[in-house]
Write an enzyme that holds these catalytic residues in place. Structure first.
Site, short mmCIF file in Angstrom:
data_model
loop_
_atom_site.label_atom_id
_atom_site.label_comp_id
_atom_site.label_asym_id
_atom_site.label_seq_id
_atom_site.Cartn_x
_atom_site.Cartn_y
_atom_site.Cartn_z
N LYS A 1 5.51 -1.80 5.64
CA LYS A 1 5.55 -2.27 7.02
C LYS A 1 5.56 -3.79 7.07
O LYS A 1 6.18 -4.39 7.94
CB LYS A 1 4.36 -1.71 7.78
CG LYS A 1 4.40 -0.20 7.99
CD LYS A 1 3.21 0.27 8.78
CE LYS A 1 3.30 1.76 9.06
NZ LYS A 1 3.25 2.57 7.85
N GLU B 1 -2.26 -6.40 13.30
CA GLU B 1 -1.50 -6.59 14.53
C GLU B 1 -2.47 -6.73 15.69
O GLU B 1 -3.55 -6.14 15.68
CB GLU B 1 -0.60 -5.38 14.83
CG GLU B 1 0.61 -5.23 13.96
CD GLU B 1 1.42 -4.00 14.33
OE1 GLU B 1 0.96 -3.24 15.22
OE2 GLU B 1 2.48 -3.79 13.75
N HIS C 1 -4.79 7.38 16.37
CA HIS C 1 -3.52 6.70 16.15
C HIS C 1 -2.47 7.62 15.55
O HIS C 1 -1.50 7.17 14.95
CB HIS C 1 -3.70 5.46 15.27
CG HIS C 1 -4.82 4.59 15.73
ND1 HIS C 1 -4.78 3.88 16.91
CD2 HIS C 1 -6.04 4.33 15.18
CE1 HIS C 1 -5.92 3.21 17.05
NE2 HIS C 1 -6.68 3.46 16.04
N ARG D 1 12.52 8.43 6.86
CA ARG D 1 12.42 9.87 6.60
C ARG D 1 12.64 10.62 7.89
O ARG D 1 12.77 10.03 8.96
CB ARG D 1 11.02 10.20 6.05
CG ARG D 1 9.90 9.70 6.98
CD ARG D 1 8.53 10.15 6.54
NE ARG D 1 7.46 9.47 7.20
CZ ARG D 1 6.98 9.73 8.41
NH1 ARG D 1 7.54 10.70 9.12
NH2 ARG D 1 5.98 9.06 8.94
#
Length: 671
Positions: free
Chosen positions: A119, A203, A238, A302
């Site tokens: 990421k 983040e 999440h 994916r």
């Protein structure tokens, strides 16, 4: 590597393996499953033409073992490998190993996985390409000091995320600098266990965003298109719980804008195959509200869990597309040929207890009803009635997908599908799913990632008192079980525990515990039993049992229920709900004895990862005593009160059952 093939090994398990194998069979391919020792009798093994053992139950010794997977491919004569999702599906080393072994890899090129699989690297690439990002840190320096400094720069609350993988694993929120250390520790642990990579990124946490993702597809000839968007905003831990397509409120203009951004991201890395580009919309309840902006989150290289809603609105089989593209074929459609037909909603059925912070639940599926034959309903399941749900893998049992010409029709069909579903033997989130589907805010498409937390008081409320029909069904089961013939003499009157009385009408008394309520009930057996229930007498007629399924007439109304019994425990499935009751001795004292405040019990079955205290050590209330892991989720177990650790009942590596005593705290009563 692309070339035609006739045999396919699915390097995964559960629901996704069953789903991939179904398409492989329809295409005339030989489908090959792999399994761990815990999955030898699993549904995906039964669905395959051939299957190979990988190793012991822990994923790192089976589904995460590249040598074991390659050995299985060689042993079964597989020509291609599909990784499914989770496990090694976004692992570039696995893709390279498959290709290096001369097999066809059903997925994007390893370079694309590497570019987006991290990421942090993906965000750096998108930032360089001008794609808007959520403020954060995705650098290589993973030292604690650097992460603390970056968190302070970004500002709290902050989201700590695993750099590799997805599915909500390795993702924690820190509301302040004081919470950051624990969030980093837990996120690293979960990321390492789930993906074998403990790198993190940070983040800024957006408390109520919408999560909108775009399905993209590319072929080896350079073409890339998108298959519209999905709204995946309703989440817990999440991790997504509900997904729908198209996103409510999405306009054609915003769809085109986000779709082109997603395709641009895929083109930047030479993408081939199925992928999903995920965005956060940070304002308003509509993806295209004035002033809204969308931020790139990540790209999943994916197939996604929620791909069925895209299949429903496009009429496509995305697994077939994956397989054909891996064979070297071109995309079968241009962008302007991709249709958008109606609306689809998917709900994920998990083995977990929402009332206990969604702690995983394990055990045997003693009863499993999933909707079948209903219009507009599809079910993707990886388990069957009688299967064991273990601590080793993700707790998802099945996905229920409803499709209709519009959202209102899809919701009506979803309601009916959920009402016809039932799970017993383990805890599940089925009541939560029913609550979400019926909630006015969900009906009005007021969606964001804080939906469940915001409506927790309604969605996670404890079940109410057992209704009249449930108590009647439980009493009828107890009456049936009261007759136990002596196997040595089936005609002996002494083998029955019936209600016969020398003088007067016969009756039997039962005491049931319904939550904290103690119910004294009386049953008068006969051809038409009379039941004395808390809200008055009930007359029952036409009682018929078929195994554990009951059909009868209660006060002139049809009664249908399934009543499971395990000793004193009764589970009644009736009218779309599940109620648990406990049979007590009729002479038992009223009330229930609470557990001692100093006993520390396991909140879920799992493995003990760390012991952070020793016997004789003084601890404060809330101090972390140990860390447990189950189904890739880590949980810190805290002291219930201030005191001294007098006993530790577990060691690192122990597998413990739900409710097992882990430690004893001698509570300081003065505090």
């Amino acid at each position: 590597m692309t070339r035609p093939f006739t045999s396919l090994l699915v390097a995964n398990r559960g629901e996704i393996a069953v789903r991939i194998l179904a398409t492989a069979r329809r295409m005339g391919l030989r489908g090959i499953a792999v399994f761990s020792d815990a999955d030898a009798g699993a549904a995906h093994v039964a669905a395959a033409d051939a299957a190979a053992r990988l190793g012991p139950a822990p994923a790192r010794e089976s589904y995460l073992s590249i040598p074991a997977l390659l050995a299985a491919a060689r042993a079964t004569g597989a020509e291609a490998v599909h990784p499914g999702y989770g496990f090694l599906s976004e692992n570039a080393e696995f893709a390279e190993a498959v290709i290096g072994a001369g097999l066809v890899w059903v997925g994007p090129p390893p370079a694309a996985i590497r570019a987006m699989g991290s990421k942090a690297a993906a965000k750096a690439l998108m930032e360089a390409s001008g794609v808007p990002l959520v403020p954060g840190y995705h650098g290589e320096d993973q030292s604690e000091d650097r992460l603390r400094a970056e968190a302070a720069r970004i500002g709290f609350p902050i989201l700590v995320k695993a750099s590799a993988g997805g599915g909500g694993k390795g993702m924690k929120v820190a509301a302040s600098a004081a919470e950051l250390e624990e969030a980093l520790t837990l996120a690293r642990g979960e990321a390492k266990a789930a993906f074998g990579d403990d790198r993190l990124l940070l983040e800024r946490f957006l408390p109520s965003p919408r999560h909108i993702e775009i399905q993209v597809f590319g072929d080896s000839h350079g073409a890339i298109i998108h298959l519209h968007e999905r709204d995946c905003s309703i989440q817990r831990r999440h991790q997504k719980v509900v997904e729908e397509a198209p996103a409510p409120g999405m306009t054609a203009a915003r769809r085109a804008e986000m779709g082109e951004a997603a395709c641009a991201a895929a083109r930047a890395i030479g993408y081939v195959g199925a992928g999903t580009v995920e965005f956060i919309v940070d304002a308003g309840s509509s993806p295209d509200a004035a002033g809204d902006s969308f931020h790139f989150m990540e790209m999943n290289t994916r197939l996604q869990v929620e791909h069925p809603v895209t299949e429903a609105i496009t009429g496509l089989d995305l697994v077939e597309w994956q397989l054909r593209i891996a064979m070297g074929e071109a995309l079968p459609l241009r962008q302007d040929q991709v249709r958008l037909d109606g609306h689809a909603i998917e709900m994920r059925l998990y083995a977990e207890d929402p009332a206990r912070d969604f702690a995983p639940s394990t055990g045997m599926l003693r009863h499993l009803d999933l909707p079948s034959g209903l219009p507009g309903i599809r079910v993707d399941a990886g388990v069957r009635q009688g299967d064991a749900v273990s601590i080793h893998y993700d707790p998802m049992l099945a996905k229920i997908i409803a499709h209709g010409p519009d959202r209102a029709t899809a919701l009506r069909r979803l309601d009916r599908a959920l009402a016809s579903s039932a799970v017993a033997g383990i805890r599940s989130n089925l009541p939560l799913l029913r609550g979400i589907a019926a909630h006015p805010a969900f009906r009005d498409a007021a969606l964001d990632t804080g939906f469940i937390a915001r409506h927790a008081e309604e969605l996670l409320a404890a079940p109410g008192p057992a209704p009249r029909a449930v108590l009647a069904a439980a009493l009828l089961r107890l009456l049936r079980d009261a007759v136990r013939p002596d196997p040595a003499d089936l005609h002996s009157p002494w083998g029955a525990a019936g209600a016969w009385r020398l003088n007067g009408d016969g009756y039997q008394d039962f005491v049931l515990l319904d939550g904290a309520a103690r119910l004294a009930l009386r049953a008068h057996p006969g051809a038409a039993p009379l039941l004395d229930l808390p809200d008055g007498p009930a007359r029952v007629q036409a009682v018929r049992w078929q195994g554990e399924a009951l059909e009868a007439t209660l006060d002139g109304m049809a009664l249908r229920a399934t009543v499971l019994r395990d000793g004193a425990a009764l589970t009644v499935l009736c009218n779309g709900a599940t109620q648990e009751l406990q049979l007590l001795d009729a002479g038992a004292a009223s009330g229930a004895t609470a557990e001692g405040g100093g006993r520390v019990l396991a909140p879920m079955p799992g493995r003990v990862l760390q012991l952070l205290v020793g016997e004789g050590q003084a601890v404060a209330r809330g101090a972390v005593l140990l860390v447990m892991e189950a189904m890739k989720v880590q949980m810190r177990i805290a002291a219930p009160a201030e005191g001294v650790v007098r006993a530790l009942r577990c060691q690192v590596g122990d597998l413990v059952e739900d409710g097992a005593e882990l430690a004893v705290i001698e509570v300081d009563l003065a505090t």
